[in-house]
Motif scaffolding. Sequence first.
Motif, short mmCIF file in Angstrom:
data_model
loop_
_atom_site.label_atom_id
_atom_site.label_comp_id
_atom_site.label_asym_id
_atom_site.label_seq_id
_atom_site.Cartn_x
_atom_site.Cartn_y
_atom_site.Cartn_z
N LEU A 97 15.17 -1.61 -5.03
CA LEU A 97 14.22 -1.15 -4.00
C LEU A 97 12.96 -0.57 -4.64
N LYS A 98 13.14 0.10 -5.77
CA LYS A 98 11.97 0.61 -6.51
C LYS A 98 11.12 -0.57 -7.02
N LEU A 99 11.78 -1.61 -7.50
CA LEU A 99 11.08 -2.81 -7.95
C LEU A 99 10.25 -3.41 -6.83
N ILE A 100 10.82 -3.48 -5.62
CA ILE A 100 10.09 -4.01 -4.46
C ILE A 100 8.88 -3.16 -4.14
N GLN A 101 9.08 -1.85 -4.13
CA GLN A 101 7.96 -0.95 -3.83
C GLN A 101 6.83 -1.09 -4.85
N ASP A 102 7.21 -1.23 -6.12
CA ASP A 102 6.20 -1.29 -7.19
C ASP A 102 5.44 -2.61 -7.21
N GLU A 103 6.11 -3.71 -6.84
CA GLU A 103 5.51 -5.03 -7.07
C GLU A 103 5.08 -5.77 -5.81
N ALA A 104 5.50 -5.31 -4.63
CA ALA A 104 5.08 -5.99 -3.40
C ALA A 104 3.58 -5.83 -3.21
N SER A 105 2.96 -6.84 -2.58
CA SER A 105 1.51 -6.82 -2.40
C SER A 105 1.08 -5.92 -1.25
N MET A 106 2.01 -5.53 -0.38
CA MET A 106 1.68 -4.59 0.69
C MET A 106 2.45 -3.28 0.47
N ALA A 107 2.09 -2.26 1.18
CA ALA A 107 2.78 -0.98 1.06
C ALA A 107 4.18 -1.09 1.67
N VAL A 108 5.17 -0.64 0.90
CA VAL A 108 6.56 -0.69 1.38
C VAL A 108 7.15 0.72 1.33
N ASP A 109 7.44 1.21 2.53
CA ASP A 109 8.09 2.51 2.66
C ASP A 109 9.59 2.26 2.80
N VAL A 110 10.41 2.91 1.97
CA VAL A 110 11.85 2.64 1.93
C VAL A 110 12.65 3.87 2.33
N ARG A 111 13.64 3.62 3.20
CA ARG A 111 14.65 4.64 3.51
C ARG A 111 16.01 4.05 3.16
N LEU A 112 16.75 4.73 2.32
CA LEU A 112 18.08 4.28 1.94
C LEU A 112 19.10 5.29 2.42
N TYR A 113 20.00 4.85 3.29
CA TYR A 113 21.07 5.70 3.78
C TYR A 113 22.36 5.32 3.05
N GLU A 114 22.89 6.24 2.26
CA GLU A 114 24.14 6.00 1.54
C GLU A 114 25.30 6.42 2.43
N GLU A 115 25.35 5.79 3.59
CA GLU A 115 26.32 6.17 4.63
C GLU A 115 26.90 4.92 5.27
N ASN A 116 27.96 5.13 6.04
CA ASN A 116 28.58 4.06 6.81
C ASN A 116 27.66 3.73 7.99
N TYR A 117 27.16 2.52 8.03
CA TYR A 117 26.20 2.10 9.06
C TYR A 117 26.76 2.28 10.46
N ILE A 118 27.99 1.86 10.68
CA ILE A 118 28.59 1.91 12.01
C ILE A 118 28.78 3.36 12.46
#
Length: 492
Positions: A97-118
């Motif tokens: 996800l850090k790689l995506i944020q650093d290299e994507a051509s547009m701004a990428v805001d990331v939220r990562l939830y280390e939780e059970n989705y359901i």
Amino acid sequence: MLERIIEQTNEYIEKRPKHLRKQFGQFFTSKETAMYMAKMFAIPEKEEIYILDPGAGTGILACALIEELERQGTAAAIHLTCYENDENVIELLRQNLKLIQDEASMAVDVRLYEENYIVRQEKVFNGSTDIEREQKYDLIIANPPYLKLSKNAQEAICMKEICYGAPNMYFLFAAMSICNLKEGSEMVYIIPRSWTSGAYFKKFREYLFSSGVLVQMHLFVSRDKVFDKESVLQETMIIKIRKTTKQPEMIRITSSNANDDYHNIETLEVPYNLVVSGDERYVYLVTNEEELAVLRRVNRLEGTLEKAGAKMKTGLVVDFRNRELLREKETDNAVPLIYAQHIQNGLITFPIQRENEYVIPDKRALIQDNCNYLIVKRFTSKEEKRRLQSGIYLAENYKGYSYISTQNKVNFITGVSEQLSRCMVYGLYVVFNSTLYDKYYRILNGSTQVNSTEINAMPIPDKESIKCMGKELIQAGDLSEEVCDRILEEYV
């Protein structure tokens, strides 16, 4: 970006064997499949786009979708939300996800939830929180966990409205994602084909089609290499769902051999009501014009087993639960126990000197009247020519018994209020031994199991036609598929 994430994922797979990943239902998407899924979206023309990947794994699908957004160049900012609660893969996901944020051509805001989705989304799904304040998404992309749960699992309790028995995690993810979509927005999921029919997934189908529509299905002619570097037994498919109550006239069905990297894709445009059909809202998996013709031909019939005074039921005896009642040889009170192996050349042949061919009738629930039946295999292998395999059982051939029994790996068709006549049994055999109905059932059901719920709802000729077909088959004295096809042709 995607190439590098795939490389790192492959390294992770090599270090963490399949049997460990299987505990989480974890199978990673191939590069080609991820790119194809990303291309399936109708990307909204917005400067800011909200994306959800509810089972992010190593970030393959999220990355593929963001690269597709880069190619289309309409969005200036991406808000990406990921869920992943497998601690073994979290650190690699963070790096990617850090790689995506650093290299994507547009701004990428990331939220990562280390939780059970359901579990985290339970109140949203059940409407016990202010749903208007919850984040909704423009695009949802997922390869959810393929993991069977107990009916008392926390996830099953969270979504009990759509569960029947012990659910699989994958359709809980899909239902929750429909809830998380913005109105008019789309989700693309790669999932097993099993949800398309049967009672087990009925509540899920009801939820899906009350909230959204199928826009596209992609089917695989071969299951090999759907997941790169994986050995997956499930028949899989890709679905695109749009959250809307406006039903489209047509649905796009695409198919490919999974080995060819999506270069040779067949495309069908099929009437929506032909694909999503009936009271059970079954989804028919057609891949070509020939299958479409089969579907049209059978679905125009108005008969069913119930209307013909018959019903398919599942065999009564589960071997390992009743070992003390099974017998190798006939005794004074033992009755025949019919197995799939007794189906031979269209008839029930008994005995055949296999083990445990008899059962002691100590439990009334394990025996049935000795009357006429059509016995149908419940399970076949992928390699077998036919999915529907049946044998005629006539009580007159076994007059020494008042009762018989059937093993749980067969189904049997019986009369509801009266015994099936000889002509009815032979007529039903014409239907079940025909090429047309074997093809039809394969379109209806992507698994190797023959389910009584589906068979009982299946369109068949009317009762009088079935009797007439039976008379013709008896006169022909030939139970071959070719003769059944010739007889059925006159009536369907």
